[in-house]
Design a protein around this motif. Structure first.
Motif, PDB file in Angstrom:
ATOM      1  N   GLU A   1       0.838  -1.205   0.000  1.00 26.52           N
ATOM      2  CA  GLU A   1       0.000   0.000   0.000  1.00 26.52           C
ATOM      3  C   GLU A   1       0.873   1.255   0.000  1.00 26.52           C
ATOM      4  OE1 GLU A   1      -3.789   1.763   2.546  1.00 26.52           O
ATOM      5  OE2 GLU A   1      -2.922  -0.153   3.157  1.00 26.52           O
ATOM      6  N   ALA A   2       1.955   1.229   0.771  1.00 25.37           N
ATOM      7  CA  ALA A   2       2.853   2.381   0.862  1.00 25.37           C
ATOM      8  C   ALA A   2       3.549   2.647  -0.470  1.00 25.37           C
ATOM      9  CB  ALA A   2       3.892   2.148   1.958  1.00 25.37           C
ATOM     10  N   LEU A   3       4.027   1.592  -1.112  1.00 24.31           N
ATOM     11  CA  LEU A   3       4.706   1.754  -2.399  1.00 24.31           C
ATOM     12  C   LEU A   3       3.722   2.226  -3.478  1.00 24.31           C
ATOM     13  CD1 LEU A   3       6.911  -1.471  -2.198  1.00 24.31           C
ATOM     14  CD2 LEU A   3       7.729   0.894  -2.037  1.00 24.31           C
ATOM     15  N   ALA A   4       2.493   1.718  -3.403  1.00 22.57           N
ATOM     16  CA  ALA A   4       1.464   2.151  -4.356  1.00 22.57           C
ATOM     17  C   ALA A   4       1.123   3.621  -4.137  1.00 22.57           C
ATOM     18  CB  ALA A   4       0.209   1.290  -4.192  1.00 22.57           C
ATOM     19  N   ALA A   5       1.159   4.056  -2.872  1.00 19.63           N
ATOM     20  CA  ALA A   5       0.859   5.460  -2.549  1.00 19.63           C
ATOM     21  C   ALA A   5       1.900   6.398  -3.138  1.00 19.63           C
ATOM     22  CB  ALA A   5       0.783   5.645  -1.036  1.00 19.63           C
ATOM     23  N   VAL A   6       3.163   5.997  -3.071  1.00 24.08           N
ATOM     24  CA  VAL A   6       4.241   6.800  -3.660  1.00 24.08           C
ATOM     25  C   VAL A   6       4.048   6.912  -5.166  1.00 24.08           C
ATOM     26  CG1 VAL A   6       6.720   6.810  -4.183  1.00 24.08           C
ATOM     27  CG2 VAL A   6       5.948   6.416  -1.851  1.00 24.08           C
ATOM     28  N   ASP A   7       3.708   5.785  -5.803  1.00 28.36           N
ATOM     29  CA  ASP A   7       3.458   5.798  -7.255  1.00 28.36           C
ATOM     30  C   ASP A   7       2.282   6.714  -7.591  1.00 28.36           C
ATOM     31  OD1 ASP A   7       5.537   4.086  -7.660  1.00 28.36           O
ATOM     32  OD2 ASP A   7       4.308   2.274  -7.878  1.00 28.36           O
ATOM     33  N   GLU A   8       1.203   6.603  -6.788  1.00 24.27           N
ATOM     34  CA  GLU A   8      -0.006   7.394  -7.030  1.00 24.27           C
ATOM     35  C   GLU A   8       0.293   8.892  -6.919  1.00 24.27           C
ATOM     36  OE1 GLU A   8      -4.431   8.131  -5.039  1.00 24.27           O
ATOM     37  OE2 GLU A   8      -3.176   6.499  -4.287  1.00 24.27           O
ATOM     38  N   ILE A   9       1.070   9.268  -5.892  1.00 26.19           N
ATOM     39  CA  ILE A   9       1.338  10.692  -5.652  1.00 26.19           C
ATOM     40  C   ILE A   9       2.410  11.235  -6.585  1.00 26.19           C
ATOM     41  CG2 ILE A   9       2.196  12.369  -3.954  1.00 26.19           C
ATOM     42  CD1 ILE A   9       0.940  10.595  -1.750  1.00 26.19           C
ATOM     43  N   MET A  10       3.528  10.492  -6.717  1.00 22.02           N
ATOM     44  CA  MET A  10       4.681  11.039  -7.444  1.00 22.02           C
ATOM     45  C   MET A  10       4.663  10.721  -8.941  1.00 22.02           C
ATOM     46  SD  MET A  10       7.785  10.562  -4.687  1.00 22.02           S
ATOM     47  CE  MET A  10       8.782  11.930  -5.269  1.00 22.02           C
ATOM     48  N   CYS A  11       4.220   9.519  -9.299  1.00 23.87           N
ATOM     49  CA  CYS A  11       4.248   9.125 -10.722  1.00 23.87           C
ATOM     50  C   CYS A  11       2.941   9.464 -11.437  1.00 23.87           C
ATOM     51  CB  CYS A  11       4.532   7.627 -10.848  1.00 23.87           C
ATOM     52  SG  CYS A  11       6.086   7.125 -10.064  1.00 23.87           S
ATOM     53  N   ASP A  12       1.810   9.079 -10.797  1.00 23.58           N
ATOM     54  CA  ASP A  12       0.511   9.324 -11.433  1.00 23.58           C
ATOM     55  C   ASP A  12       0.023  10.750 -11.205  1.00 23.58           C
ATOM     56  OD1 ASP A  12       0.728   6.652 -11.981  1.00 23.58           O
ATOM     57  OD2 ASP A  12      -0.695   6.012 -10.439  1.00 23.58           O
ATOM     58  N   GLN A  13       0.721  11.484 -10.322  1.00 23.75           N
ATOM     59  CA  GLN A  13       0.375  12.888 -10.002  1.00 23.75           C
ATOM     60  C   GLN A  13      -1.097  13.051  -9.628  1.00 23.75           C
ATOM     61  OE1 GLN A  13       1.989  15.061 -13.467  1.00 23.75           O
ATOM     62  NE2 GLN A  13       3.580  15.763 -12.070  1.00 23.75           N
ATOM     63  N   ALA A  14      -1.551  12.163  -8.709  1.00 21.53           N
ATOM     64  CA  ALA A  14      -2.948  12.190  -8.254  1.00 21.53           C
ATOM     65  C   ALA A  14      -3.317  13.542  -7.653  1.00 21.53           C
ATOM     66  CB  ALA A  14      -3.183  11.086  -7.222  1.00 21.53           C
ATOM     67  N   PHE A  15      -2.326  14.249  -7.104  1.00 23.68           N
ATOM     68  CA  PHE A  15      -2.585  15.571  -6.505  1.00 23.68           C
ATOM     69  C   PHE A  15      -1.825  16.671  -7.236  1.00 23.68           C
ATOM     70  CE2 PHE A  15      -2.784  12.279  -3.185  1.00 23.68           C
ATOM     71  CZ  PHE A  15      -4.147  12.323  -2.937  1.00 23.68           C
ATOM     72  N   GLY A  16      -1.504  16.398  -8.507  1.00 25.80           N
ATOM     73  CA  GLY A  16      -0.825  17.400  -9.331  1.00 25.80           C
ATOM     74  C   GLY A  16       0.555  17.742  -8.795  1.00 25.80           C
ATOM     75  N   GLN A  17       0.931  19.024  -8.935  1.00 21.64           N
ATOM     76  CA  GLN A  17       2.260  19.492  -8.509  1.00 21.64           C
ATOM     77  C   GLN A  17       2.481  19.331  -7.011  1.00 21.64           C
ATOM     78  OE1 GLN A  17       4.272  19.437 -11.297  1.00 21.64           O
ATOM     79  NE2 GLN A  17       5.309  21.001 -10.074  1.00 21.64           N
ATOM     80  N   ALA A  18       1.387  19.265  -6.247  1.00 20.18           N
ATOM     81  CA  ALA A  18       1.501  19.112  -4.789  1.00 20.18           C
ATOM     82  C   ALA A  18       2.283  17.850  -4.428  1.00 20.18           C
ATOM     83  CB  ALA A  18       0.110  19.051  -4.153  1.00 20.18           C
ATOM     84  N   GLY A  19       2.280  16.857  -5.348  1.00 19.07           N
ATOM     85  CA  GLY A  19       2.942  15.594  -5.069  1.00 19.07           C
ATOM     86  C   GLY A  19       4.312  15.434  -5.699  1.00 19.07           C
ATOM     87  N   SER A  20       4.896  16.518  -6.216  1.00 23.77           N
ATOM     88  CA  SER A  20       6.241  16.407  -6.805  1.00 23.77           C
ATOM     89  C   SER A  20       7.292  16.168  -5.710  1.00 23.77           C
ATOM     90  CB  SER A  20       6.588  17.664  -7.611  1.00 23.77           C
ATOM     91  OG  SER A  20       6.498  18.813  -6.790  1.00 23.77           O
TER      92      SER A  20
END
Length: 425
Positions: free
Chosen positions: A162-181
């Motif tokens: 779940e943690a690794l998927a969260a990093v992918d979701e935030i940083m790679c998929d940009q689920a929260f846009g620039q906020a997740g860079s």
């Protein structure tokens, strides 16, 4: 006095409602406002809350004496700086001070530098380094988008997957846009969470009544994180001893730290606190009133809110008495089905007058007016609030109000304030 409130959600409706009770107030404007505010304020939906030039122009034209900035986005966009530069009093932190919410890494680094208790953490801009850190630390672990994500950029991962998927979701998929860079990854604090909002003039800080939000979408704290599905105040977990500890170890040091950093903080500071076995620790800071915490805190304020806000702006808070009711308050958020993921808009809402007649306050969060009726226009649609001498009666009164309101696919939690109720057993 002429007052301008910026924002259009449940928090701003509550602010308008409380400010309107002051004998000093002649007229309130809200930009953009919402249908629920229209009885108390003139709503102006033709000005973008991110357009500081137009906001200042409007305030000058209408001879505004006090501006109250509700949401975090215009604060971080420098709205207060713009008003102050134009000689208009504004309640809220300036752009430099609002970074305490605008950047989680700034906030965490500030706490580390000044010894303010918080979770162990690291900051990453590199996905592979973030993944490696998670592998090393294990789960449960918390992954946060560094920037603003409307209260949804935090994932509490109970497993490594779940943690690794969260990093992918935030940083790679940009689920929260620039906020997740950039992400902040921190230890998962164990304990009971509470919210403590406080008034401050940058030197003195006065806590409000404590409250407790319910962030998960479904009963028993299950489902995805939301902007908040309900709240109650005060929170019994924040005992007098805990409150004193938070005041001395968190609130006062934070205001002093911000001043030392050349970012004097004036306005409402929101501290999300986890009460752990090792004492209270900061989960996050917000640079404004919480939502839905405001809906339960301000109904318990006995003092004139205009007086308190002016005391903050003018550096007189130390000499100002802030008084609170001994009652309890409960807010039930009525949301659109599917929230916090995809949901429908424009569903007709009925029963608002009946809910008010039953003894509840109804604060509009995501509503609009269409064809002479009120319709849904957001994920969190309404906040139904009740106060009573004890928490059990406040809960019953709030849910009675909820039962009077109807719209297609409405969703709300049925267990708001369960922790406080369990303490009575």
């Amino acid at each position: 006095m002429h007052i301008l409130v910026i924002g259009g959600g449940g928090r701003e409706h509550t602010l308008v409602w409380k400010l309107s009770q002051s004998k000093q107030v002649d007229k309130i404007y809200a930009i953009p406002g919402n249908p629920g505010m229209m009885e108390l304020a003139e709503c102006i939906d033709t000005i973008d809350i991110m357009d500081n030039v137009s906001l200042v122009g409007f305030a000058k034209k209408q001879k505004i004496d006090l501006v109250v900035v509700g949401p975090e986005v215009p604060l971080i966009n420098g709205a207060v700086d713009a008003f102050v530069a134009a000689g208009i009093k504004a309640f809220g932190p300036n752009q430099a001070a609002a970074e305490i919410e605008g950047s989680k890494s700034f906030s965490k680094n500030l706490m580390k530098k000044y010894g303010i208790p918080t979770a162990k953490y690291e900051v990453f801009t590199d996905v592979e380094k973030a993944r490696a850190y998670i592998q090393k630390e294990g789960a449960p672990i918390v992954i946060k988008a560094d920037g603003l994500a409307a209260g949804k950029g935090v994932i509490v991962a109970v497993s490594l997957e779940e943690a690794l998927a969260a990093v992918d979701e935030i940083m790679c998929d940009q689920a929260f846009g620039q906020a997740g860079s950039r992400v902040v990854i921190e230890e998962c604090l164990i304990g009971e969470e509470a919210s403590l909002l406080a008034f401050t003039d940058g030197d003195t800080i006065v806590p409000m009544v404590s409250s407790q939000d319910h962030k998960r979408a479904y009963d028993n704290d299950e489902g995805p994180n939301t902007g908040g599905m309900g709240a109650y105040a005060p929170a019994p977990v924040v005992t007098a001893a805990i409150l004193e500890k938070v005041q001395k170890e968190v609130l006062e040091p934070t205001i002093a730290a911000m001043k030392a950093e050349g970012r004097k903080y004036v306005g409402c500071l929101y501290a999300g606190i986890m009460i752990t076995t090792a004492g209270p620790k900061v989960i996050e800071f917000n640079a404004r009133f919480g939502d839905p915490e405001t809906q339960v805190v301000l109904p318990l304020l006995k003092s004139d809110l205009v007086d308190v806000m002016l005391a903050c702006i003018e550096g007189r808070l130390k000499a100002t008495k802030v008084e609170w009711s001994a009652e309890k308050a409960v807010c039930i958020v009525m949301a659109a089905g599917g929230y916090p993921k995809s949901y429908k808009k424009n569903d007709a809402i009925s029963g608002l007058a009946a809910a008010q007649a039953s003894g509840a306050f109804v604060f509009h969060a995501g509503t609009a007016a269409a064809n002479k009726q009120i319709v849904t226009n957001g994920g969190r649609v309404l906040g139904v609030v009740a106060t009573a001498p004890d928490i059990k009666d406040a809960v019953a009164k709030a849910y009675l109000g909820v039962s009077k309101i109807d719209f297609a696919n409405k969703h709300y939690r049925t267990d708001i304030a369960y922790r406080a109720l369990n303490r009575l057993k």
